[in-house]
Every structure is written in structure tokens, then in C-alpha cells.
Design a protein around this motif. Structure first.
Motif, short mmCIF file in Angstrom:
data_model
loop_
_atom_site.label_atom_id
_atom_site.label_comp_id
_atom_site.label_asym_id
_atom_site.label_seq_id
_atom_site.Cartn_x
_atom_site.Cartn_y
_atom_site.Cartn_z
N LEU A 92 0.83 -1.21 0.00
CA LEU A 92 0.00 0.00 0.00
C LEU A 92 0.86 1.26 0.00
CD1 LEU A 92 -2.91 -0.96 2.42
CD2 LEU A 92 -3.12 -0.15 0.07
N PHE A 93 1.78 1.33 0.96
CA PHE A 93 2.62 2.53 1.06
C PHE A 93 3.44 2.71 -0.22
CE2 PHE A 93 2.33 2.36 5.88
CZ PHE A 93 1.63 3.55 5.97
N HIS A 94 3.95 1.60 -0.74
CA HIS A 94 4.74 1.72 -1.96
C HIS A 94 3.89 2.25 -3.10
CE1 HIS A 94 7.39 0.92 -5.28
NE2 HIS A 94 6.49 0.13 -5.83
N ALA A 95 2.67 1.73 -3.22
CA ALA A 95 1.79 2.19 -4.29
C ALA A 95 1.50 3.68 -4.15
CB ALA A 95 0.49 1.39 -4.28
N LEU A 96 1.35 4.14 -2.92
CA LEU A 96 0.99 5.54 -2.68
C LEU A 96 2.18 6.48 -2.80
CD1 LEU A 96 -1.47 5.06 0.31
CD2 LEU A 96 -2.01 5.39 -2.11
N ALA A 97 3.37 5.92 -2.85
CA ALA A 97 4.57 6.76 -2.83
C ALA A 97 4.83 7.45 -4.17
CB ALA A 97 5.79 5.93 -2.43
N ASP A 98 4.11 7.06 -5.19
CA ASP A 98 4.35 7.65 -6.51
C ASP A 98 3.29 8.68 -6.87
OD1 ASP A 98 5.94 6.89 -9.31
OD2 ASP A 98 3.92 7.71 -9.57
N PRO A 99 3.71 9.89 -7.23
CA PRO A 99 2.75 10.97 -7.52
C PRO A 99 1.83 10.64 -8.69
CG PRO A 99 5.01 11.62 -8.10
CD PRO A 99 5.10 10.33 -7.34
N ARG B 155 0.77 7.69 -9.52
CA ARG B 155 -0.25 6.76 -9.02
C ARG B 155 -1.26 7.47 -8.15
NH1 ARG B 155 4.15 2.81 -9.10
NH2 ARG B 155 4.76 3.29 -6.97
N ARG B 156 -0.79 8.41 -7.32
CA ARG B 156 -1.74 9.15 -6.49
C ARG B 156 -2.70 9.95 -7.36
NH1 ARG B 156 2.76 10.35 -3.36
NH2 ARG B 156 2.70 12.54 -3.97
N SER B 157 -2.19 10.52 -8.45
CA SER B 157 -3.09 11.32 -9.27
C SER B 157 -4.06 10.42 -10.04
CB SER B 157 -2.31 12.27 -10.18
OG SER B 157 -2.00 11.65 -11.40
N ILE B 158 -3.63 9.23 -10.40
CA ILE B 158 -4.56 8.27 -10.99
C ILE B 158 -5.69 7.96 -10.00
CG2 ILE B 158 -4.83 5.84 -11.68
CD1 ILE B 158 -2.13 6.02 -13.07
N LEU C 110 -1.17 -0.53 -8.50
CA LEU C 110 -2.33 -0.15 -7.69
C LEU C 110 -3.24 -1.34 -7.44
CD1 LEU C 110 -3.16 3.30 -9.36
CD2 LEU C 110 -2.36 2.93 -7.01
N GLU C 111 -3.39 -2.18 -8.46
CA GLU C 111 -4.28 -3.33 -8.32
C GLU C 111 -3.69 -4.36 -7.35
OE1 GLU C 111 -5.39 -5.16 -12.01
OE2 GLU C 111 -7.24 -5.98 -11.14
N GLU C 112 -2.38 -4.58 -7.45
CA GLU C 112 -1.75 -5.55 -6.54
C GLU C 112 -1.81 -5.07 -5.10
OE1 GLU C 112 2.19 -6.89 -7.77
OE2 GLU C 112 1.40 -7.22 -9.78
N ALA C 113 -1.83 -3.76 -4.93
CA ALA C 113 -1.95 -3.23 -3.57
C ALA C 113 -3.40 -3.30 -3.09
CB ALA C 113 -1.44 -1.79 -3.53
N GLY C 114 -4.31 -3.64 -3.99
CA GLY C 114 -5.71 -3.74 -3.60
C GLY C 114 -6.45 -2.42 -3.65
#
Lengths: 118, 118
Positions: A16-23, A25-28, A60-64
Motif C-alpha cells: 500500500l505505502f509503496h503504491a501511494l509513494a508515486d505521484p 499513481r496518487r493522481s490516478i 495499484l491493483e496488486e496493492a488492492g
DNA sequence: CTAACAGTTAGCCAATCAGCAAAGTTTTTC
DNA sequence: GAAAAACTTTGCTGATTGGCTAACTGTTAG
């Protein structure tokens, strides 16, 4: 043998944290918060290539955090509503730990002031 | 020209999430939540080498999650109390966006049920 | 003053990341 | 049935990560 808060290394939280660490991905995620979207719809505004966006989507999907489903030649992506709960839980846990520590600091400071009152 | 929630790419948030994405760093944080500690104290229980722990510490420090100070030959590390606030803020923001989306979904479902009531 | 201690720097490694372009693949559309 | 659309896969880059050992610097203890 109590192991309650010996949470080990939680792989889900890391994902989760890794997925959120990318700008990007956050904007997606922000985009998907408004409405579900097709892959191309997500690619266009970011300016990134389709494969790049695909990669972000799979992270993002792998992080759920999102689900995707393909209908015909179109893949539609949507947010998974409860997905941020583990992050919130971890955050609450930390805040309570940190506050406990601050509490003890206060107690110490208070005691020190009483004892060493010049 | 209103740009309120066009938050762009927030570098601080990326640093925070990235720092939290590693289980070793999270466990270091948990340790520091109880009490400040020296670098060696953090190295011993994890089983990682001193340089490795140092690297994690500098990631945590650059993210603003901890402070460190050297006294003589000993460096003491401690948590920065408010450091998780931006994460909490982002989380709240997301939750409100996601809930708004769910609200619209509900409205749509309700309308659909009324309209298409077989 | 020498030795032990605590940290730091330098340099190496294998793995992962974030980006791309080019070449598939599978639907739709005309 | 050909062509356009919408992915998907493949394979390539350069940068960053997370780990290590070995060598170095500064500080304290004996």
C-alpha cells in the motif's frame, strides 16, 4: 506468549505505502475517485505512455487499491472503497504510541520541574 | 483561476509514503515510538548491519519522520511528533472524495431501482 | 597513549523502478 | 474482411534500493 503488537513485517502495508509513494499513481487514484475510467482515459491527461500507465495500474491493483475488469476491448478501472483502511489503522496505532511517549515525556518533565525547582 | 485541489505532485508526501513502505523502517519507527535510541541500539535487534541501518535512518530523517543529534560519539534518534500529519490529511481527503463517489453511486442505484422497477 | 567503541564513508552487488518504443493481440466498426 | 481502436507484451534504458564488507574518523576509557 503474547505477540499482539509484534506485527512482524506486514506485506500488505508495504504494498500500500509503496503504491501511494508515486505521484503519478496518487493522481490516478484522484481521477478514479471521481469516476471509473478506461486505461486510455487515464493515460491521456498524465501524458505518459499507455504501457507506463498500465504498469502503474497493476501496482495499484496488486496493492488492492483498485479493481479492473475488461469488457470487450476496453478495460475499466475503479477504486476499491475500503482499501485505505489498513493505512488508517496503522496510522491510528502509531499516533497512539507516539502520544503515549509524549505523555511519558510530559510526566518526566513535570517531575523534573518539581524536583529541580532551582 | 482556482487550483485548490489541483495539488500537483507533492514531494513531501512521496517521501513520507516511500519512507513508510519499508518494513524495516516501520519497525525502527515502532522502536523509537517507545523511546529515543542510539544507532547501535536500532541495529542490534534488526540484525542488519550498521551502515544499512544508517541508510534507513537517513531516509526517515529526510522524510521528516525522525530527528537525530550527535553527542560525542553517540548519535541519538527520536521521533518527530507531528510528522505523520500530512499522511493523515491526504487520507482524510481521499476518504471524503471516495465517499462522495459512493454517495453518487447510491443515488444512481436508487434512481435506477425506481425507474426500472420491473 | 593505546585500545575499544560508535559511527561514517566508500564501493560493490543484485533487484526493482519508472519511463519508453515497437511489435503483438483482440475486439469493433465500416 | 480490412482497418481502426484499445489494450498487452516484450525488451530496452538509466536511476534508485536495500543489502553487504572493508576501511576510515572521531571519542572515550583504561
Amino acid at each position: 506468549m503474547i505477540v499482539s503488537h509484534m506485527a512482524k513485517h506486514d506485506p500488505g502495508l508495504s504494498l500500500l505505502f509503496h503504491a501511494l509513494a508515486d505521484p503519478t499513481r496518487r493522481s490516478i487514484l484522484m481521477g478514479l475517485a471521481e469516476r471509473p475510467a478506461r486505461v486510455t482515459d487515464l493515460s491521456a491527461p498524465t501524458g505518459f505512455s499507455l504501457p507506463t500507465v498500465m504498469r502503474h495500474l497493476s501496482v495499484l491493483e496488486e496493492a488492492g487499491l483498485i479493481t479492473t475488469a475488461k469488457d470487450g476491448r476496453v478495460r475499466t478501472c475503479a477504486i476499491v472503497p475500503g482499501a485505505l483502511a489498513p493505512v488508517q489503522t496503522w496510522l491510528d496505532e502509531q499516533r497512539s504510541l507516539w502520544e503515549a511517549r509524549l505523555g511519558r515525556l510530559d510526566a518526566f518533565a513535570t517531575k523534573a520541574m518539581k524536583k529541580g525547582s532551582q
